[in-house]
Design a protein around this motif. Structure first.
Motif, PDB file in Angstrom:
ATOM      1  N   UNK A  44      36.344  -5.892  17.302  1.00  0.00           N
ATOM      2  CA  UNK A  44      37.788  -5.598  17.364  1.00  0.00           C
ATOM      3  C   UNK A  44      38.049  -4.320  18.159  1.00  0.00           C
ATOM      4  N   UNK A  45      37.198  -3.303  17.950  1.00  0.00           N
ATOM      5  CA  UNK A  45      37.346  -2.065  18.709  1.00  0.00           C
ATOM      6  C   UNK A  45      37.072  -2.306  20.186  1.00  0.00           C
ATOM      7  N   UNK A  46      36.135  -3.196  20.508  1.00  0.00           N
ATOM      8  CA  UNK A  46      35.859  -3.539  21.904  1.00  0.00           C
ATOM      9  C   UNK A  46      37.069  -4.227  22.518  1.00  0.00           C
ATOM     10  N   UNK A  47      37.637  -5.187  21.800  1.00  0.00           N
ATOM     11  CA  UNK A  47      38.829  -5.894  22.279  1.00  0.00           C
ATOM     12  C   UNK A  47      39.952  -4.914  22.575  1.00  0.00           C
ATOM     13  N   UNK A  48      40.176  -4.005  21.638  1.00  0.00           N
ATOM     14  CA  UNK A  48      41.232  -3.006  21.800  1.00  0.00           C
ATOM     15  C   UNK A  48      40.963  -2.137  23.029  1.00  0.00           C
ATOM     16  N   UNK A  49      39.731  -1.680  23.173  1.00  0.00           N
ATOM     17  CA  UNK A  49      39.369  -0.808  24.288  1.00  0.00           C
ATOM     18  C   UNK A  49      39.563  -1.508  25.628  1.00  0.00           C
ATOM     19  N   UNK A  50      39.141  -2.752  25.698  1.00  0.00           N
ATOM     20  CA  UNK A  50      39.228  -3.509  26.948  1.00  0.00           C
ATOM     21  C   UNK A  50      40.688  -3.795  27.312  1.00  0.00           C
TER      22      UNK A  50
END
Length: 232
Positions: free
Chosen positions: A90-96
């Motif tokens: 989820x943090x990766x999705x947000x960052x991207x």
């Protein structure tokens, strides 16, 4: 002789970059449809016949600019993905997603070139496909890794897919992750469409008078899409 060839290659690469930089400046004023090799040559103090040794025509120059734009966006979201631990989807999705927006806002003319209205008379060649897919592969990679870890918990399964649509997603799965189900990929593509649709609305002024500035709406929607996909 090798050193001489290297120097010539370096000089050619530098001038090619100057040509593309000037073409990008013209995108800001004339748009992609108004891009002209003669105008680029004139601004660089070149005769147009010399420029044609670098780009055979306007479409070839446009293709180079399009590939550069896709690669720049791809590099941006790849870096944003690497900045977050792999086991935090989820943090990766947000960052991207936020990185894609930051790039689009900082480079509106390049973004418009790849996601705006088609350029009259121009048809993107196969050479653009690989670069165009870089950002999509990052986003779908987040989905794939979460699926492999068994942590996908979609908030809404949605209606069953038709067989023709499921067949299309089975083909997509061969490229991004054979274990991904058609239903999972369907949710991923809906989220991709939502992300770039929001960016288009923001850059082209469709949020003016409503959710403008768009920061809070964008952040909220990124989280909502993460719920929809099922990212923990």
């Amino acid at each position: 002789m090798n050193a001489g060839r290297t120097a010539r290659e370096r000089a050619r690469a530098e001038l090619t970059q100057e040509i593309k930089d000037e073409a990008r400046r013209q995108l800001a004023t004339a748009g992609a449809g108004g891009l002209s090799l003669r105008a680029v040559a004139r601004e660089l103090g070149m005769v147009s016949s010399a420029l044609y040794r670098y780009f055979a025509n306007r479409d070839e120059l446009l293709t180079a600019l399009i590939i550069d734009a896709y690669n720049a966006l791809g590099e941006t979201v790849e870096a944003a993905d690497r900045a977050v631990p792999k086991d935090q989807p989820r943090a990766r999705w947000r960052s991207v997603c936020h990185a894609a927006r930051t790039w689009a806002l900082a480079n509106p003319h390049e973004y418009t070139l790849i996601y705006g209205s088609p350029v009259p008379g121009y048809h993107a060649p196969e050479a653009t496909v690989e670069s165009a897919g870089r950002s999509y592969f990052v986003l779908l990679g987040v989905l794939r890794d979460a699926d492999r870890a068994g942590t996908l918990t979609p908030a809404y399964a949605g209606p069953p897919l038709s067989e023709p649509l499921a067949a299309q997603f089975r083909v997509v799965a061969d490229a991004v992750g054979p274990e991904l189900s058609p239903a999972t990929l369907n949710r991923g593509f809906i989220a991709l469409s939502q992300l770039f649709g929001m960016l288009n609305f923001e850059l082209f002024g469709q949020f003016v008078g409503s959710v403008d500035p768009t920061d809070e709406f964008f952040a909220h929607t990124v989280e909502q899409m993460a719920e929809f996909i099922g990212l923990c």
